[in-house]
Design an enzyme around this catalytic site. Structure first.
Site, PDB file in Angstrom:
ATOM      1  N   GLY A   9       0.733  -1.566   0.082  1.00 24.90           N
ATOM      2  CA  GLY A   9      -0.003   0.060   0.409  1.00 24.90           C
ATOM      3  C   GLY A   9       0.972   1.392  -0.138  1.00 24.90           C
ATOM      4  O   GLY A   9       0.466   2.086  -0.510  1.00 24.90           O
ATOM      5  N   VAL A  10       1.992   1.556   0.420  1.00 25.80           N
ATOM      6  CA  VAL A  10       2.636   2.207   0.867  1.00 25.80           C
ATOM      7  C   VAL A  10       3.049   2.908  -1.307  1.00 25.80           C
ATOM      8  O   VAL A  10       3.172   2.688  -2.278  1.00 25.80           O
ATOM      9  CB  VAL A  10       4.086   2.051   0.782  1.00 25.80           C
ATOM     10  CG1 VAL A  10       4.700   3.223   0.303  1.00 25.80           C
ATOM     11  CG2 VAL A  10       4.260   1.872   2.007  1.00 25.80           C
ATOM     12  N   LEU A  15       9.115   8.192 -10.831  1.00 27.60           N
ATOM     13  CA  LEU A  15      10.338   8.704 -10.923  1.00 27.60           C
ATOM     14  C   LEU A  15      10.953  10.028 -10.215  1.00 27.60           C
ATOM     15  O   LEU A  15      10.436  10.485  -9.398  1.00 27.60           O
ATOM     16  CB  LEU A  15      10.372   9.866 -12.235  1.00 27.60           C
ATOM     17  CG  LEU A  15      11.435  10.291 -13.036  1.00 27.60           C
ATOM     18  CD1 LEU A  15      10.997  10.729 -14.200  1.00 27.60           C
ATOM     19  CD2 LEU A  15      11.986  11.499 -12.480  1.00 27.60           C
ATOM     20  N   GLY A  16      12.347   9.651  -9.502  1.00 24.95           N
ATOM     21  CA  GLY A  16      13.365   9.886  -8.460  1.00 24.95           C
ATOM     22  C   GLY A  16      14.446  10.076  -9.259  1.00 24.95           C
ATOM     23  O   GLY A  16      14.772  10.731 -10.392  1.00 24.95           O
ATOM     24  N   GLY A  18      18.685   9.957  -8.586  1.00 27.40           N
ATOM     25  CA  GLY A  18      19.959   8.658  -7.914  1.00 27.40           C
ATOM     26  C   GLY A  18      21.050   9.454  -7.785  1.00 27.40           C
ATOM     27  O   GLY A  18      21.587  10.946  -8.560  1.00 27.40           O
ATOM     28  N   TYR A  48      26.960   4.978  -1.185  1.00 25.63           N
ATOM     29  CA  TYR A  48      28.186   6.221  -1.806  1.00 25.63           C
ATOM     30  C   TYR A  48      28.013   6.563  -1.014  1.00 25.63           C
ATOM     31  O   TYR A  48      29.117   8.320  -1.268  1.00 25.63           O
ATOM     32  CB  TYR A  48      26.374   7.660  -2.563  1.00 25.63           C
ATOM     33  CG  TYR A  48      25.697   6.035  -3.164  1.00 25.63           C
ATOM     34  CD1 TYR A  48      26.153   4.670  -4.149  1.00 25.63           C
ATOM     35  CD2 TYR A  48      24.514   6.783  -3.973  1.00 25.63           C
ATOM     36  CE1 TYR A  48      25.405   3.684  -4.912  1.00 25.63           C
ATOM     37  CE2 TYR A  48      23.478   5.129  -4.419  1.00 25.63           C
ATOM     38  CZ  TYR A  48      23.786   4.858  -4.724  1.00 25.63           C
ATOM     39  OH  TYR A  48      23.535   3.480  -5.586  1.00 25.63           O
ATOM     40  N   HIS A 106      22.018  -3.725  -0.872  1.00 27.29           N
ATOM     41  CA  HIS A 106      22.221  -3.381  -2.396  1.00 27.29           C
ATOM     42  C   HIS A 106      22.965  -4.741  -3.228  1.00 27.29           C
ATOM     43  O   HIS A 106      22.762  -3.922  -4.291  1.00 27.29           O
ATOM     44  CB  HIS A 106      23.799  -2.617  -2.062  1.00 27.29           C
ATOM     45  CG  HIS A 106      23.596  -1.120  -2.769  1.00 27.29           C
ATOM     46  ND1 HIS A 106      24.279  -0.293  -2.451  1.00 27.29           N
ATOM     47  CD2 HIS A 106      23.914  -1.197  -4.152  1.00 27.29           C
ATOM     48  CE1 HIS A 106      24.772   0.768  -3.274  1.00 27.29           C
ATOM     49  NE2 HIS A 106      24.092  -0.354  -4.251  1.00 27.29           N
TER      50      HIS A 106
END
Ligand code: NAD
Length: 282
Positions: A9-10, A15-16, A18, A48, A106
């Site tokens: 449900g989240v 689009l984001g 990175g 990162y 990851h």
């Protein structure tokens, strides 16, 4: 911004932004520019080594926390149940947040089963709204799902016009795992920005090659997180929701698939040894 609904449900933006390989001293500025341009999903990772700068940009933006979707990832050296729980706390602390939206394993190496159990607990306790994996090929994904309680909400894998992952996509659909693409612009490799087929389709739509490649992904409901430190390209990469690729475009793009990673082969023992052995300051 269109959203996808994860299996519990989240809501996740389609689009984001990175931040892989953006140096720490440029990350705050880049994320502030991305938030200003309208991005609300930020994708980082402990590996990162720029979570602090992401956190500073989020704090400086003044954007309400519930309008943001923040993803970070757990690196291999911190797998195992206890160390994964501690690594989560350190990531959250660096980000300056009290909860995450998505926490990913990851890489599918080492004790990722122990890590997954820690992540299931974090998810149940509401400390991260969703948990998922990254770089899981179908066999590892099926195995993880078969022997655990919570199905990963997301699998973030290399996906672009030259490595289309149609079988992976089908399997993820079956399991209700959201497909998220990394390297959506093929990291610029294999002559991506000079590809004649993409250039031709771009011309026909009055768009850029980047926009065609991103549109191709979101049109399949694959979440994309392109990276650029340039505000003009950030805006360009966001501007893909007012046109559609035709059946003919899709058929031509299907022919570009090489079926192979252009970065590393997760089935190659040398790559597994190399990646699994890298240590970061997490
Ligand atoms: P990408 O495919 O987004 O390509 C980035 C490159 O394209 C950069 O060199 C950038 O300058 C250029 N670019 C971006 N927009 C452009 C435009 N409109 N026109 C021309 N050039 C443009 O590659 P990426 O950064 O590797 O992948 C995106 C994100 O995926 C990363 O930042 C990271 O968050 C995530 N990622 C995850 C993994 C993983 O193992 N889970 C691995 C790699 C990347």
């Amino acid at each position: 911004m269109p959203h996808v609904t994860l299996h519990h449900g989240v809501q996740m933006p389609l689009l984001g932004f990175g931040v892989f390989q953006i140096p720490d001293d440029q990350t705050q500025q880049a994320v502030e520019s991305a938030l200003e341009a309208g991005y609300r999903l930020i994708d980082t990772a402990a590996a990162y080594e720029n979570e602090r700068a992401v956190g500073r940009a989020i704090a400086a933006s003044g954007i309400p926390r519930d309008e943001l979707f923040v993803t970070t990832k757990l690196w291999v050296q911190d797998y195992g149940q206890d160390s994964a729980a501690r690594a989560f706390d350190r990531s959250l602390d660096r980000l300056g947040l009290d909860h995450l939206d998505l926490y990913l394993i990851h890489q599918p190496f080492g004790d990722y089963y122990g890590a997954w159990r820690a992540m299931e607990d974090l998810n149940r306790d509401g400390r991260t709204r969703a948990i998922g994996v990254s770089n899981f090929y179908p066999d590892r994904l099926a195995d993880l799902i078969s022997h655990n309680e919570i199905v990963p909400a997301v699998n973030q894998i290399e996906t672009h016009v030259f490595f289309q992952r149609t079988d992976d996509h089908r399997l993820m659909r079956e399991y209700g795992v959201q497909h998220e693409s990394w390297g959506p612009l093929s990291q610029g490799g294999r002559g991506f920005f000079d590809n004649p087929v993409l250039a031709d389709i771009a011309r026909a739509h009055g768009r850029t090659i980047a926009q065609i490649a991103l549109r191709w992904l979101v049109q399949q409901e694959i979440v994309v997180i392109p990276k650029s430190v340039r505000p003009d390209r950030m805006a360009e990469n966001l501007d893909i929701f007012d046109f559609r690729l035709t059946e003919d475009d899709l058929a031509r793009i299907a022919d570009l698939d090489t079926g192979r990673s252009q970065v590393f082969d997760h089935h190659d023992p040398a790559a597994v040894r190399q990646l699994g052995g890298v240590r970061f300051d997490t």
